[in-house]
Design a protein around this motif. Structure first.
Motif, PDB file in Angstrom:
ATOM      1  N   LEU A 182       0.865  -1.173   0.000  1.00 33.50           N
ATOM      2  CA  LEU A 182       0.000   0.000   0.000  1.00 33.50           C
ATOM      3  C   LEU A 182       0.899   1.218   0.000  1.00 33.50           C
ATOM      4  N   ASN A 183       0.835   2.011  -1.087  1.00 35.27           N
ATOM      5  CA  ASN A 183       1.729   3.164  -1.235  1.00 35.27           C
ATOM      6  C   ASN A 183       3.175   2.773  -0.915  1.00 35.27           C
ATOM      7  N   GLU A 184       3.557   1.601  -1.457  1.00 28.59           N
ATOM      8  CA  GLU A 184       4.918   1.048  -1.398  1.00 28.59           C
ATOM      9  C   GLU A 184       5.347   0.560  -0.017  1.00 28.59           C
ATOM     10  N   GLN A 185       4.398   0.465   0.915  1.00 24.04           N
ATOM     11  CA  GLN A 185       4.683  -0.147   2.208  1.00 24.04           C
ATOM     12  C   GLN A 185       4.076  -1.552   2.241  1.00 24.04           C
ATOM     13  N   PRO A 186       4.820  -2.561   2.687  1.00 26.75           N
ATOM     14  CA  PRO A 186       4.276  -3.928   2.710  1.00 26.75           C
ATOM     15  C   PRO A 186       3.027  -4.023   3.585  1.00 26.75           C
ATOM     16  N   ILE A 187       2.084  -4.841   3.158  1.00 32.32           N
ATOM     17  CA  ILE A 187       0.852  -5.046   3.922  1.00 32.32           C
ATOM     18  C   ILE A 187       0.620  -6.530   4.155  1.00 32.32           C
ATOM     19  N   ARG A 188      -0.120  -6.825   5.231  1.00 32.21           N
ATOM     20  CA  ARG A 188      -0.495  -8.197   5.565  1.00 32.21           C
ATOM     21  C   ARG A 188      -1.950  -8.207   6.021  1.00 32.21           C
ATOM     22  N   VAL A 189      -2.563  -9.363   5.884  1.00 26.51           N
ATOM     23  CA  VAL A 189      -3.923  -9.544   6.373  1.00 26.51           C
ATOM     24  C   VAL A 189      -3.932  -9.529   7.897  1.00 26.51           C
ATOM     25  N   SER A 190      -5.129  -9.466   8.460  1.00 23.23           N
ATOM     26  CA  SER A 190      -5.272  -9.378   9.915  1.00 23.23           C
ATOM     27  C   SER A 190      -4.952 -10.717  10.581  1.00 23.23           C
ATOM     28  N   THR A 191      -4.924 -10.693  11.903  1.00 22.42           N
ATOM     29  CA  THR A 191      -4.630 -11.904  12.678  1.00 22.42           C
ATOM     30  C   THR A 191      -5.832 -12.402  13.467  1.00 22.42           C
TER      31      THR A 191
END
Length: 273
Positions: A141-150
């Motif tokens: 997202l806007n070049e920052q890594p993203i992950r799904v929730s926990t």
């Protein structure tokens, strides 16, 4: 020729931002008299069409051998059997929101090999948020890594969905599903843009998303975003193709089986579109 997906994803993101800039300018200049109807409650504007033309022109330069699947039909659609790669485009996902001045609408572009998305970009115009993924390279997202929730139980989830707006068959079953999810989650949200819903699952804002009677251009980019962010996307009742089979269940992976069990209970096995 196999495209280099990572640099290609950056180029596609730049194209989506350009289309988004045009859409953003039209928010104040939009001429409501030019709204057209494609069917019951299904609208299209000159903004959708011009955005699609811009995207098609740019994508043709990036990968000239690829075919297209587009919402507005500004270029001939291509079958999977005709070409190895196809661009799948929704030039303005959330047209109804845009027309009514609501701030959730997005540009969605995917590249599919056969029916499998291998590149996806969702640009949410109002928030200037660009979600990007290339197969095997993660999601950003806007070049920052993203992950799904926990979240590991449905009771702790916020669920996104879409509501039927023109095809109301099987509505009773769908309302039973909504009832159970409402009673066993932190809430449901109907954002009005499937592409944005999936992008929000990818970055953990939503824990899951489900919808039926959707089109490939609504979800293709978002499906890859969720998968590259560590989530899971299937059809409602089985591990089938969620892009071209008109239904999708996307989750962080941890609550997928629990949600799928609810769908199976109320939707029933063997449902055919």
């Amino acid at each position: 020729m196999t495209p280099d997906l990572l640099p290609l994803s950056h180029a596609v993101a730049a194209l989506c931002r350009q289309a988004g800039q045009f859409i953003r300018q039209q928010v104040t200049d939009f001429d409501a008299s030019k709204i057209e109807s494609k069917g019951l409650h299904d609208m299209v504007s000159y903004v959708d069409k011009e955005s699609e033309k811009m995207l098609v022109a740019g994508l043709q330069q990036l990968l000239p051998t690829a075919g297209f699947v587009t919402e507005e039909g500004t270029v001939a659609n291509t079958e999977a059997s005709q070409t190895e790669y196809r661009w799948i485009i929704d030039p303005l996902d959330g047209t109804t929101n845009f027309i009514h001045g609501l701030p959730c609408f997005a540009v969605s572009v995917a590249l599919a090999r056969g029916n499998e998305p291998v590149l996806g970009v969702v640009y949410e115009v109002s928030r200037d948020e660009c979600f990007r993924a290339a197969q095997g390279h993660g999601a950003f997202l806007n070049e920052q890594p993203i992950r799904v929730s926990t979240a590991d139980k449905m009771d702790n989830t916020l669920i996104a969905t879409g509501l039927p707006f023109y095809k109301f068959t099987h509505l009773d079953a769908y309302l039973r599903i909504l009832t159970e999810f409402m009673q066993n989650s932190r809430g449901l949200r109907r954002w009005g843009s499937a592409a944005t819903d999936l992008a929000y699952v990818a970055c953990g804002r939503f824990d899951s998303y489900f919808e039926f009677n959707i089109n490939s251009y609504d979800v293709a980019a978002g499906v890859l975003l969720v998968r590259e962010a560590g989530g899971r996307v299937t059809q409602w009742l089985a591990d089938g193709d969620p892009v071209f089979n008109r239904e999708a269940l996307a989750t962080n992976g941890l609550v997928h089986d629990e949600m799928q069990a609810v769908l199976k209970q109320h939707w029933g096995e063997g449902f055919q579109w």
